[in-house]
Design a protein around this motif. Sequence first.
Motif, short mmCIF file in Angstrom:
data_model
loop_
_atom_site.label_atom_id
_atom_site.label_comp_id
_atom_site.label_asym_id
_atom_site.label_seq_id
_atom_site.Cartn_x
_atom_site.Cartn_y
_atom_site.Cartn_z
N ALA A 177 0.81 -1.22 0.00
CA ALA A 177 0.00 0.00 0.00
C ALA A 177 0.84 1.27 0.00
N SER A 178 2.08 1.20 0.45
CA SER A 178 2.90 2.41 0.52
C SER A 178 3.22 2.96 -0.87
N SER A 179 3.07 2.13 -1.90
CA SER A 179 3.38 2.58 -3.26
C SER A 179 2.15 3.12 -3.99
N TRP A 180 0.99 3.06 -3.37
CA TRP A 180 -0.25 3.44 -4.06
C TRP A 180 -0.44 4.93 -4.30
N PRO A 181 -0.01 5.83 -3.38
CA PRO A 181 -0.29 7.25 -3.60
C PRO A 181 0.17 7.78 -4.95
N GLN A 182 1.36 7.36 -5.42
CA GLN A 182 1.83 7.88 -6.71
C GLN A 182 0.98 7.38 -7.86
N HIS A 183 0.39 6.18 -7.73
CA HIS A 183 -0.52 5.70 -8.76
C HIS A 183 -1.83 6.49 -8.73
N VAL A 184 -2.34 6.75 -7.55
CA VAL A 184 -3.57 7.54 -7.42
C VAL A 184 -3.36 8.93 -7.99
N LEU A 185 -2.16 9.46 -7.80
CA LEU A 185 -1.82 10.78 -8.35
C LEU A 185 -1.99 10.81 -9.86
N ASN A 186 -1.69 9.69 -10.52
CA ASN A 186 -1.76 9.63 -11.98
C ASN A 186 -3.15 9.29 -12.51
N MET A 187 -4.03 8.81 -11.65
CA MET A 187 -5.36 8.42 -12.10
C MET A 187 -6.20 9.64 -12.46
N GLN A 188 -6.87 9.53 -13.60
CA GLN A 188 -7.76 10.60 -14.06
C GLN A 188 -9.21 10.15 -13.93
N SER A 189 -10.11 11.11 -13.86
CA SER A 189 -11.53 10.79 -13.82
C SER A 189 -11.90 9.96 -15.04
N GLY A 190 -12.59 8.85 -14.81
CA GLY A 190 -12.96 7.97 -15.91
C GLY A 190 -12.04 6.78 -16.08
N ASP A 191 -10.85 6.83 -15.48
CA ASP A 191 -9.96 5.67 -15.52
C ASP A 191 -10.60 4.52 -14.75
N VAL A 192 -10.03 3.33 -14.88
CA VAL A 192 -10.62 2.13 -14.29
C VAL A 192 -9.61 1.47 -13.34
N LEU A 193 -10.07 1.18 -12.14
CA LEU A 193 -9.27 0.49 -11.14
C LEU A 193 -9.90 -0.87 -10.88
N VAL A 194 -9.16 -1.94 -11.17
CA VAL A 194 -9.64 -3.31 -10.96
C VAL A 194 -9.04 -3.83 -9.66
N ILE A 195 -9.89 -4.20 -8.72
CA ILE A 195 -9.45 -4.64 -7.39
C ILE A 195 -9.90 -6.07 -7.13
N PHE A 196 -8.99 -6.88 -6.60
CA PHE A 196 -9.31 -8.24 -6.16
C PHE A 196 -9.24 -8.26 -4.63
N ASP A 197 -10.34 -8.64 -3.98
CA ASP A 197 -10.37 -8.65 -2.51
C ASP A 197 -11.35 -9.70 -2.02
N ILE A 198 -10.82 -10.76 -1.40
CA ILE A 198 -11.69 -11.79 -0.85
C ILE A 198 -11.57 -11.82 0.67
N ARG A 199 -12.35 -12.69 1.29
CA ARG A 199 -12.52 -12.65 2.75
C ARG A 199 -11.22 -12.60 3.53
N ARG A 200 -11.37 -12.03 4.75
CA ARG A 200 -10.30 -11.43 5.53
C ARG A 200 -9.83 -10.21 4.74
N TYR A 201 -10.84 -9.44 4.35
CA TYR A 201 -10.64 -8.29 3.46
C TYR A 201 -9.57 -7.34 3.98
N GLU A 202 -8.90 -6.70 3.03
CA GLU A 202 -7.80 -5.81 3.38
C GLU A 202 -8.29 -4.36 3.42
N ALA A 203 -8.20 -3.78 4.61
CA ALA A 203 -8.73 -2.44 4.82
C ALA A 203 -8.08 -1.42 3.89
N ASP A 204 -6.81 -1.62 3.56
CA ASP A 204 -6.12 -0.68 2.67
C ASP A 204 -6.76 -0.64 1.29
N LEU A 205 -7.26 -1.78 0.82
CA LEU A 205 -7.91 -1.80 -0.49
C LEU A 205 -9.22 -1.02 -0.47
#
Length: 289
Positions: free
Chosen positions: A172-200
């Motif tokens: 998760a420490s590397s995510w802020p720079q990716h979020v910085l590059n995300m534009q409105s309308g871009d797509v974020l695909v997330i995989f999260d199954i039980r014992r869910y990760e709060a950071d996601l």
Amino acid sequence: MNASTTVSDVIHAHFDGLTRAERQLAESLLQNYPVSGLGSITTVAENAGVSTPTVARMVQKLGYKGYPEFQAHLHQELEAAISNPIAKHDRWAANAPNRHILNRFAEAVMANLRNSLGELRTATFDDAARLLGDRNRSLYFVGGRITGALAEYFFTHMQVIRPRTTLMSSNASSWPQHVLNMQSGDVLVIFDIRRYEADLTTLAEVARANGVEIIVFTDQWMSPVAKHARDCFKLHIEAPSAWDSSVVTLFVVEALIEAVQSSSWDETRERMNTLEGLFEQARLFRRPR
């Protein structure tokens, strides 16, 4: 009501037949599900701004004998959702029939596939395929400690099919720079199954606030990420093992890969040919003769 049906499924199935007050209660329960339904009947009523009799009437309308049975189902769901690998193994082992593991595993996987396809709306699949195939949108892929491998698999194929794809680390420490590059309308695909990760969940919330469209692959209990998602793939994952099964998730991922590449096959074929040429030219990647 079968064993794989969640209280959330039941509420959604009955929603159109509820009264105005009951719908208000249902929305309150779903807003912070399943925690919102774990308090006393009085607390649940107060939080939803309805009367106690409204709660009692609605749970019976949903098919439960009363509030205690309704809440017992929520507790069972919560227990299943937070089970660790040891608890999952012990639960399966206690009820394991005397048959070969291949047969038991195959039966579980086929049941997962049947249940998942029975609940999956084709409109959700088609919308996700359109988003993923839109080359005006950048794509980002991320998963957790285990599901990160699924995110990487999806990304590996999509980067061949189309440009503007990024694989995000599970750190998760590397995510802020990716979020910085995300534009409105871009797509974020997330995989999260039980014992869910709060950071996601936090990542999804921040990205959605910036206009990013979220596609989530989760399980039958549903990750908290789902409430921020435009498209949610709620897939069944239980198997006779200490670990959850990724077979159905991979099935849907591969179907989406095919849907996207088929929708723009000319461009995809050109990229594949160019890539093959690069492999031939680059000595480091030259295939053995």
